[in-house]
Design an enzyme around this catalytic site. Sequence first.
Site, short mmCIF file in Angstrom:
data_model
loop_
_atom_site.label_atom_id
_atom_site.label_comp_id
_atom_site.label_asym_id
_atom_site.label_seq_id
_atom_site.Cartn_x
_atom_site.Cartn_y
_atom_site.Cartn_z
N LEU A 169 0.96 1.48 4.96
CA LEU A 169 0.76 2.63 5.84
C LEU A 169 1.07 3.90 5.08
O LEU A 169 1.91 3.91 4.18
CB LEU A 169 1.69 2.54 7.07
CG LEU A 169 1.40 1.47 8.12
CD1 LEU A 169 2.44 1.54 9.23
CD2 LEU A 169 0.00 1.61 8.69
N ASP A 170 0.41 5.00 5.45
CA ASP A 170 0.72 6.30 4.86
C ASP A 170 2.16 6.69 5.19
O ASP A 170 2.74 6.19 6.17
CB ASP A 170 -0.22 7.38 5.40
CG ASP A 170 -1.68 7.08 5.08
OD1 ASP A 170 -1.94 6.36 4.10
OD2 ASP A 170 -2.55 7.59 5.81
N GLY A 171 2.70 7.62 4.42
CA GLY A 171 4.08 8.03 4.64
C GLY A 171 4.34 8.57 6.03
O GLY A 171 5.42 8.34 6.60
#
Length: 230
Positions: free
Chosen positions: A100-102
Amino acid sequence: MRLDKFLSTTLGITRKDAGKLLKEKRIEVNGETVKNGALKVTETCEVEFDGRPLRFDGPRYFMLNKPSGFVCSHVDDYNPTVFVLFDEVSPEKMHVAGRLDGDTTGLVLLTDDGQWSHRITSPRHYCEKVYYVELADPINEEVVEQFANGVQLRGEKELTRPAKLEILGDNEALITISEGKYHQVKRMFAAVGNKVVGLHREKIGDVELDEALEPGEYRQLTDEEIAAFM
């Protein structure tokens, strides 16, 4: 296997240090404190170190409720990684099955079983992921059909695979995708003139995020959840 050897192997310490842990009464076997390093343990034994279960060599499977601001890698120069949230033996041996993105929150699966994670991440397996999305602008009903037909992402030669969009409100929706292109959900909405301001993964395949997990908390997967990707 002798208990002290088992502790040395799983914790990456010397036999002498394992003996110290036993003397300090920090080791339990099948619910009882043990001080004898010569005790024979098998795979059926439940061994704990300071309340943390220790396992014989073998695959591990976890789900994490990822908070915002953490990245799904082992090393990052600017942000903390999800692995600092794990109070487990040798977390560096695990990897994320579907990053997942940050700034994206929600369900993350982690394991040290490469074949198992390949079934989740490989495009050939069409593993569906469900996201809750918050958007800057109201969602046009036409987007449902656009996503079902596939959209053209900037820099991509082919359309995305068909995606299911369920509008929940003016600025919120559930989206189900079966691929994992870079920033895909954000880019899909950008392609139709909208902007994602909040993104939360709720489900991977048949495994749903445990609602009892607070952001930053994790638990082992059940046998049924593990088998869902076999």
